[in-house]
Structure formats: structure tokens, C-alpha cells
Write an enzyme that holds these catalytic residues in place. Structure first.
Site, PDB file in Angstrom:
ATOM      1  N   SER A 116      36.142  43.925   2.364  1.00 43.59           N
ATOM      2  CA  SER A 116      36.710  45.190   1.912  1.00 43.59           C
ATOM      3  C   SER A 116      36.607  46.221   3.037  1.00 43.59           C
ATOM      4  O   SER A 116      37.116  45.998   4.127  1.00 43.59           O
ATOM      5  CB  SER A 116      36.004  45.657   0.627  1.00 43.59           C
ATOM      6  N   GLU A 212      44.488  40.967   2.356  1.00 40.22           N
ATOM      7  CA  GLU A 212      44.285  41.239   0.937  1.00 40.22           C
ATOM      8  C   GLU A 212      44.045  42.725   0.786  1.00 40.22           C
ATOM      9  O   GLU A 212      43.864  43.449   1.758  1.00 40.22           O
ATOM     10  CB  GLU A 212      43.121  40.420   0.382  1.00 40.22           C
ATOM     11  N   HIS A 277      39.216  40.696  -3.156  1.00 42.62           N
ATOM     12  CA  HIS A 277      38.740  41.381  -4.359  1.00 42.62           C
ATOM     13  C   HIS A 277      39.164  40.613  -5.604  1.00 42.62           C
ATOM     14  O   HIS A 277      39.978  41.076  -6.396  1.00 42.62           O
ATOM     15  CB  HIS A 277      39.303  42.793  -4.416  1.00 42.62           C
TER      16      HIS A 277
END
Length: 307
Positions: A116, A212, A277
Site C-alpha cells: 500500500s 493495484e 488490498h
């Protein structure tokens, strides 16, 4: 693009530091994650500022200098074999330039885990330290605590990486084909935000680009991809792996945009590859030479991620 230096795998008794380079860490989740690490036979030590809260900005886990100091001290501690990020959120970019990268280079290679917002640090570790890192579940993350599959895949990557040298996904070909290259990538919005910064690599040429994101509207994802494309950063990329788009628009909408932006590159693209995620997220090593096979849905590393 060259394969990066592989850190040593972990063994029972290894000392691992937990740091918080980005957002604030829920204490209960941290303790649950530490219990998992102890159950693996590891000796986790929590950096001093992991549970701090910034005095003005509630989205940060303490002051920038404190977060940077925790990471640097953990990395430069010769008794520490690995550094796990506690969670993502936001803030890694604010502290990346406060790190003494030369001191960290002198400390030698060790395992680094996160994803992330930690994408900014994956890029910095690649460009400044030339080091393989692991895009995987974090110590206080819901996925780490709540998903046995995610934990097991990370555990194998850390302790017996030859067992997961072929990463089998449930992904399908968005653009069919096979490709060889060196893995890199992470959170799309962070990669776009890295352009022009001191830690940004000049391009993804020769790479297998993993992308992502989470909680983004389609037009924002389009904007990030278009920014990368206009900068020519993806020029020469060999293949693309697409992970999760959790809490974004319906996937059919996102998929249409991804096809529109990525198919013209003319390289194989694997969608729904199960990292990022999402529940049961796979751990993807960055900086390793690998082959992508969209028909089989596999990413096969030329060598185990860790030596």
C-alpha cells in the site's frame, strides 16, 4: 532492469522489528499481529514510536522524524534480521528523505515487508539499496490477522521461499502471453506520485509491473495510469500483473479502463492476480527475475525470493 540483491531467509529465533512509517496503528491489531509472529518462532520487537499519533494530523503515526528514526534504527541494528511495516495509510513519502540511506546501505541487506503506502519505500529500497523487498501483508493489517492463506504464503516466502518460487494465482489473461522481466510496482497512486522524486526509478523498462489500488474512482485510476503513460515511465515494460481494486468502482468499469490504457502497450497482462488490498493476498517479491504466464496464471521466479 537487473535483478536486485536477495536478503537471507528467516529462521526460527530471528529478531524482527515492527515499524510504522505511515498511518496510525490500532493497538489491538498490533498485539494480534505480534502474537502471529511469535507463533512463527520469531522474536518481534516494536519500535518506540509505532503507537504514536501525530499532534496535528490524525492520519500520521507520529512525527515524520520519529517514524524515520524508527525505521533507520531498526534497519541499522545488527541484531535485527527483518523489518515489518505495521500498516499502510499515508506518510511514507513524508519521511523517506529523512532516512540516511548510506548508513542503511552499510548495514547490509535484510528482509523488508509491507504494501500500500509502503510502495514509496519499496521504490526507495530498490533505487537506493538495490534490494529485493516483499510486497505482502503487514504486522497489524486485517489481512495478516484474519487470513490464514495470506499468512501461510508470507510464512513460506520468509522461511522456505523455494516452496513458493512459482506463485500460482487465480488470475486470467486480460492480454494473453508470456513475458520475462524483473518484478516491481505496488500501489498505482503511489507509483504516479513517485514520478520526479529522488527515489523514483527512471522507468519500468525490462520489468514485470505489478499494479493495484484501493478506494479509488475509475477516473482517478485512469488519471494515475495516464500520468505514468504520458511520462513514458512504462515504456519497455515486459508484462503486467494486476492485483485487487478493493473498494473501487464495479470491476467491469475498472476493467474496461485498464484494458483501454494498458492493452496498447502490447504486452501480456494478467488480471485478478490476488495481491494487494484483498482477502487472502499473496506476497509478491519485488526485484526478482521472473516469468509471467497469463494462460497458467503463474509468476515463476528464476530464484527463490530470499537466499
Amino acid at each position: 532492469m537487473k535483478q536486485l540483491l536477495r536478503p537471507a531467509r528467516l529462521a526460527p529465533g530471528a529478531r524482527v522489528a515492527v515499524v510504522a512509517p505511515s498511518g496510525p496503528v490500532p493497538e489491538a491489531r498490533l498485539h494480534a499481529g505480534l502474537e502471529v509472529l511469535r507463533g512463527w518462532g520469531l522474536d518481534p520487537v516494536v519500535a518506540p514510536h509505532v503507537l504514536d499519533r501525530h499532534d496535528r494530523f490524525s492520519y500520521l503515526a507520529g512525527a515524520d522524524a520519529a517514524r524515520a528514526d524508527d525505521l533507520q534504527r531498526a534497519w541499522c541494528d545488527p541484531s535485527v534480521d527483518a523489518v515489518f511495516c505495521a500498516r499502510g495509510g499515508y506518510g511514507a513519502q513524508r519521511m523517506a528523505d529523512l532516512l540516511d540511506w548510506e548508513a542503511m546501505r552499510r548495514a547490509g541487506p535484510k528482509v523488508f515487508v509491507g504494501f500500500s503506502d509502503i510502495t514509496a519505500l519499496h521504490e526507495a529500497f530498490a533505487t537506493r539499496l538495490g534490494l529485493v523487498t516483499l510486497h505482502g501483508p503487514m504486522a497489524a493489517g486485517i489481512d495478516f490477522i484474519g487470513s490464514e492463506r495470506a499468512r501461510d504464503h508470507l510464512h513460506s516466502t520468509l522461511f522456505a521461499p523455494e516452496k513458493v518460487q512459482t506463485i500460482a494465482t487465480e488470475g486470467k489473461a486480460l492480454v494473453p502471453g508470456r513475458a520475462r522481466g524483473v518484478t516491481l510496482g505496488g500501489c498505482l497512486s503511489l507509483l504516479a506520485a513517485e514520478l520526479g522524486t529522488p527515489h523514483a526509478r527512471p522507468s519500468a523498462r525490462g520489468g514485470l509491473l505489478c499494479l493495484e489500488d484501493v478506494g479509488e474512482e475509475t477516473y482517478r485510476l485512469d488519471r494515475y495510469l495516464t500520468q505514468l503513460l504520458r511520462s513514458e515511465w512504462p515504456a519497455g515494460v515486459r508484462g503486467i500483473l494486476l492485483g485487487s481494486w478493493q473498494d473501487c468502482d464495479p470491476y467491469d468499469t475498472v476493467r474496461a479502463m485498464l484494458t483501454d490504457r494498458l492493452a496498447p502497450l502490447g504486452v501480456p497482462v494478467l488480471e485478478n492476480a490476488g495481491f494487494g488490498h484483498c482477502p487472502d493476498a499473496l506476497t509478491i517479491p519485488f526485484g526478482t527475475a521472473a516469468e509471467l504466464d497469463t494462460e497458467a496464471g503463474t509468476l515463476t521466479l528464476e530464484e527463490p525470493a530470499l537466499r
